[in-house]
Design a protein around this motif. Structure first.
Motif, PDB file in Angstrom:
ATOM      1  N   ILE A  51       4.208   5.433   6.015  1.00 37.33           N
ATOM      2  CA  ILE A  51       4.045   6.891   5.964  1.00 37.33           C
ATOM      3  C   ILE A  51       4.691   7.547   7.181  1.00 37.33           C
ATOM      4  CG2 ILE A  51       2.334   8.761   5.913  1.00 37.33           C
ATOM      5  CD1 ILE A  51       0.824   7.099   3.976  1.00 37.33           C
ATOM      6  N   PHE A  52       4.542   6.901   8.345  1.00 41.24           N
ATOM      7  CA  PHE A  52       5.223   7.425   9.529  1.00 41.24           C
ATOM      8  C   PHE A  52       6.747   7.409   9.313  1.00 41.24           C
ATOM      9  CE2 PHE A  52       1.174   6.631  11.757  1.00 41.24           C
ATOM     10  CZ  PHE A  52       1.060   7.843  12.429  1.00 41.24           C
ATOM     11  N   ARG A  53       7.246   6.315   8.684  1.00 40.37           N
ATOM     12  CA  ARG A  53       8.693   6.224   8.417  1.00 40.37           C
ATOM     13  C   ARG A  53       9.145   7.341   7.467  1.00 40.37           C
ATOM     14  NH1 ARG A  53       8.440   0.701   8.873  1.00 40.37           N
ATOM     15  NH2 ARG A  53       7.808   0.397   6.711  1.00 40.37           N
ATOM     16  N   LEU A  54       8.357   7.550   6.399  1.00 46.99           N
ATOM     17  CA  LEU A  54       8.694   8.606   5.432  1.00 46.99           C
ATOM     18  C   LEU A  54       8.712   9.973   6.121  1.00 46.99           C
ATOM     19  CD1 LEU A  54       6.570   7.511   2.314  1.00 46.99           C
ATOM     20  CD2 LEU A  54       9.069   7.685   2.434  1.00 46.99           C
ATOM     21  N   ALA A  55       7.723  10.202   6.996  1.00 44.67           N
ATOM     22  CA  ALA A  55       7.645  11.494   7.689  1.00 44.67           C
ATOM     23  C   ALA A  55       8.879  11.700   8.549  1.00 44.67           C
ATOM     24  CB  ALA A  55       6.370  11.542   8.540  1.00 44.67           C
ATOM     25  N   ARG A  56       9.301  10.625   9.239  1.00 44.38           N
ATOM     26  CA  ARG A  56      10.490  10.736  10.105  1.00 44.38           C
ATOM     27  C   ARG A  56      11.752  11.010   9.290  1.00 44.38           C
ATOM     28  NH1 ARG A  56       7.834   7.131  13.802  1.00 44.38           N
ATOM     29  NH2 ARG A  56       8.379   5.310  12.537  1.00 44.38           N
ATOM     30  N   SER A  57      11.760  10.500   8.034  1.00 42.52           N
ATOM     31  CA  SER A  57      12.961  10.729   7.229  1.00 42.52           C
ATOM     32  C   SER A  57      12.877  12.052   6.463  1.00 42.52           C
ATOM     33  CB  SER A  57      13.182   9.558   6.263  1.00 42.52           C
ATOM     34  OG  SER A  57      12.133   9.516   5.320  1.00 42.52           O
TER      35      SER A  57
END
Ligand SMILES: [Zn+2]
Length: 398
Positions: free
Chosen positions: A300-306
């Motif tokens: 989820i952190f990765r998705l938010a960053r993208s």
């Protein structure tokens, strides 16, 4: 089991005397110090301090540093800990890995062993063997003799019975009712102390990290679950029933999402690592079984960053709830310091910043600007150093 094993160790023998213990503790915390400074810090007369330091020097526990000639004459001699006068084993047993290290009294790591817990590493027998092997390996690697070690301190997952040194339950390791202190003492021939992992990490920050020279602090661990270790007046606060620190289960939302504890709307169900994928699906309006669902908080952190707006929303919400929880803690206890650790915080400064902002908004005005909320300064060794701190605390409270 080996209740008298402390007595056989020479630091313990020397520190039986309260005045000697006080002098040693002040030198450890604030040294190097002059005899005058020691007298001021302990309230003991200078001749008493001189007698005690002579005794500690003779025993090899402290040492005189070479006094330097200066233009204004000879400076008073400084006294410092002899960091090699004893070694401590610290253990950090998590759900996925085991870190074991040996340190000297200045927290310099002299040997270290890290191993991943594979899926087969469940159950008491496997974990017991792994722990003992890992500690024996670190003792051998350190090149020190067994009787140079003061003790073994371990931060362990799950609920702990402190009086008997048992794990009551650590469900992620498949362990129930294990008298770990007694069994490890018998197997290793060394004194053993155990603590819940968040409590041990809090103690590690007090002795070696962001909490040095403080009397009180809260350590908040944000990983799969949410843990809290509270240090009040320099000791771990257990509460009357021994389970203090269930910060993840403070209720925040009436009829909120279901939590692992059986209640609804707990902080952990809103902002814990395990809950974020559920909150994401909820925000997206999908069934949780959808194949493209993110499975971990990290995703989820990765998705938010993208740039995924739903992931960004879920993380912002989590930070807000965590901020509310932290503010409740600070408003209640009037603490000056909160230290953060765990997988959701490591290498993720923007998340900590969002939590900080939310917490400050919910603080009473008197506390704003006076509270420090910082990441752990101890890195990957934080938990194991916390284990080692259990032994130092035992030495100082002898
Ligand atoms: Zn709960």
């Amino acid at each position: 089991m080996l209740a008298d094993s402390w007595g056989s160790w020479r630091i313990h023998r020397y520190l039986q005397n309260e005045n000697v213990r006080q002098v040693f503790e002040q030198i450890w915390h604030y040294g190097p110090l002059t005899r005058n400074q020691l007298s001021q810090l302990t309230g003991l007369a200078i001749p008493t301090v001189s007698r005690i330091t002579a005794e500690l020097i003779k025993a090899g526990l402290v040492q005189e540093l070479n006094s330097v000639e200066s233009q204004r004459g000879r400076r008073p001699t400084l006294i410092a800990i002899n960091p090699e006068c004893g070694y401590i084993i610290g253990v950090d047993l998590g759900g996925t890995k085991l870190i074991t290290l040996a340190i000297n009294l200045e927290a310099r790591v002299v040997a270290r062993h890290e191993t991943l817990l594979g899926p087969s590493m469940k159950g008491l027998e496997a974990i017991r063997q792994l722990l003992i092997q890992s500690i024996e390996r670190v003792i051998a690697k350190s090149g020190k003799l067994r009787d140079q070690f003061i003790g073994v301190g371990a931060g362990l997952p799950g609920s702990i019975d402190h009086s008997s040194g048992r794990i009551i339950e650590a469900s992620n390791l498949g362990i129930r009712n294990w008298p770990v202190r007694e069994e490890l003492e018998a197997a290793l021939g060394l004194p053993v102390r155990i603590e819940n992992d968040a409590n041990a990490a809090a103690l590690g920050e007090l002795f070696f990290g962001a909490g040095r020279f403080q009397r009180n602090l809260a350590f908040v661990s944000l990983g799969t679950g949410i843990g809290l270790g509270l240090i009040l007046n320099e000791v771990v606060f257990h509460g009357d029933l021994g389970q203090a620190g269930e910060f993840g289960h403070i209720p925040l939302v009436r009829d909120g999402p279901m939590c692992t504890c059986g209640n609804r709307g707990c902080l952990e169900a809103l902002a814990g690592g395990w809950a974020l994928p559920e909150r994401y699906e909820e925000a997206k309006g999908q069934e949780p079984t959808s194949p493209e669902s993110p499975r971990s908080a990290m995703e989820i952190f990765r998705l938010a960053r993208s740039g995924d707006p739903i992931a960004q929303h879920v993380i912002a919400q989590a930070a807000e709830y965590l901020g509310m929880g932290i503010a409740s803690l600070l408003n209640l206890l009037s603490l000056r310091l909160v230290v953060f650790g765990g997988g959701m915080i490591e290498g993720n400064p923007t998340f900590l910043q969002a939590i900080r902002k939310a917490a400050v908004r919910h603080l009473i005005p008197e506390l704003r600007g006076q509270v420090r909320m910082v990441p752990s300064a101890l890195g990957r060794n934080a938990g194991a150093l916390g284990g080692a701190a259990l032994i130092l605390q035992q030495v100082f409270s002898t």
